[in-house]
Scaffold this motif. Sequence first.
Motif, PDB file in Angstrom:
ATOM      1  N   ALA A  24       0.834  -1.205   0.000  1.00 55.80           N
ATOM      2  CA  ALA A  24       0.000   0.000   0.000  1.00 55.80           C
ATOM      3  C   ALA A  24       0.868   1.254   0.000  1.00 55.80           C
ATOM      4  CB  ALA A  24      -0.931   0.000   1.203  1.00 55.80           C
ATOM      5  N   THR A  38       0.541   4.430   6.958  1.00 55.20           N
ATOM      6  CA  THR A  38      -0.446   3.361   6.797  1.00 55.20           C
ATOM      7  C   THR A  38      -0.897   2.865   8.168  1.00 55.20           C
ATOM      8  OG1 THR A  38       1.251   1.646   6.668  1.00 55.20           O
ATOM      9  CG2 THR A  38       0.509   2.606   4.581  1.00 55.20           C
ATOM     10  N   PRO A  41      -3.525  -3.204   8.220  1.00 56.91           N
ATOM     11  CA  PRO A  41      -4.300  -3.781   7.128  1.00 56.91           C
ATOM     12  C   PRO A  41      -5.379  -4.733   7.634  1.00 56.91           C
ATOM     13  CG  PRO A  41      -1.950  -3.952   6.692  1.00 56.91           C
ATOM     14  CD  PRO A  41      -2.114  -3.536   8.133  1.00 56.91           C
ATOM     15  N   VAL A  50      -6.050  -1.481   3.175  1.00 58.89           N
ATOM     16  CA  VAL A  50      -5.066  -0.796   4.010  1.00 58.89           C
ATOM     17  C   VAL A  50      -5.446   0.681   4.098  1.00 58.89           C
ATOM     18  CG1 VAL A  50      -2.635  -0.295   4.392  1.00 58.89           C
ATOM     19  CG2 VAL A  50      -3.298  -2.394   3.181  1.00 58.89           C
ATOM     20  N   ASN A  60      -7.992   4.443   1.160  1.00 58.45           N
ATOM     21  CA  ASN A  60      -7.972   3.002   1.360  1.00 58.45           C
ATOM     22  C   ASN A  60      -7.277   2.417   0.144  1.00 58.45           C
ATOM     23  OD1 ASN A  60      -9.225   2.672   3.819  1.00 58.45           O
ATOM     24  ND2 ASN A  60     -11.239   2.264   2.973  1.00 58.45           N
ATOM     25  N   VAL A  61      -6.305   1.574   0.381  1.00 60.09           N
ATOM     26  CA  VAL A  61      -5.643   0.872  -0.716  1.00 60.09           C
ATOM     27  C   VAL A  61      -6.144  -0.564  -0.683  1.00 60.09           C
ATOM     28  CG1 VAL A  61      -3.459   0.191  -1.755  1.00 60.09           C
ATOM     29  CG2 VAL A  61      -3.628   2.373  -0.521  1.00 60.09           C
ATOM     30  N   HIS A  62      -6.764  -0.993  -1.776  1.00 60.12           N
ATOM     31  CA  HIS A  62      -7.274  -2.354  -1.905  1.00 60.12           C
ATOM     32  C   HIS A  62      -6.226  -3.162  -2.662  1.00 60.12           C
ATOM     33  CE1 HIS A  62     -11.494  -1.398  -0.739  1.00 60.12           C
ATOM     34  NE2 HIS A  62     -11.038  -0.184  -1.015  1.00 60.12           N
ATOM     35  N   ILE A  63      -5.873  -4.327  -2.125  1.00 59.44           N
ATOM     36  CA  ILE A  63      -4.814  -5.152  -2.708  1.00 59.44           C
ATOM     37  C   ILE A  63      -5.351  -6.551  -2.959  1.00 59.44           C
ATOM     38  CG2 ILE A  63      -2.501  -6.090  -2.397  1.00 59.44           C
ATOM     39  CD1 ILE A  63      -2.103  -3.827  -0.267  1.00 59.44           C
ATOM     40  N   THR A  70      -3.098  -3.307  -7.057  1.00 60.14           N
ATOM     41  CA  THR A  70      -3.671  -2.356  -6.104  1.00 60.14           C
ATOM     42  C   THR A  70      -4.693  -1.443  -6.770  1.00 60.14           C
ATOM     43  OG1 THR A  70      -1.892  -0.771  -6.519  1.00 60.14           O
ATOM     44  CG2 THR A  70      -1.582  -2.305  -4.685  1.00 60.14           C
ATOM     45  N   ILE A  72      -6.411   2.338  -5.472  1.00 58.25           N
ATOM     46  CA  ILE A  72      -6.408   3.375  -4.439  1.00 58.25           C
ATOM     47  C   ILE A  72      -7.736   4.117  -4.485  1.00 58.25           C
ATOM     48  CG2 ILE A  72      -5.253   5.457  -3.627  1.00 58.25           C
ATOM     49  CD1 ILE A  72      -2.736   4.434  -5.119  1.00 58.25           C
TER      50      ILE A  72
END
Length: 76
Positions: A24, A38, A41, A50, A60-63, A70, A72
């Motif tokens: 992230a 950060t 998570p 995250v 929010n960072v989706h992974i 990723t 964002i």
Amino acid sequence: MFDRITPSSESDRVTEHESAAVTAYDALDDAGCESIVTATPRRTRGTWIVPAETQAGVWNVHIDPRTGSTRIVRID
């Protein structure tokens, strides 16, 4: 879309909290954000989420845990 026939590289997989936070951070850094912080998570069934704060706002960072890709999302 995830191609189930083509396996992802083991090195791209995100399996632990620490690697999700680093992924992230790197994604936000690559997007040009500064002063990145950060938070812890969270793992859902299909993604890591995250939370993060930067000088530009809250994100929010989706992974994807299988591929490391990723997305964002700005929160504020």
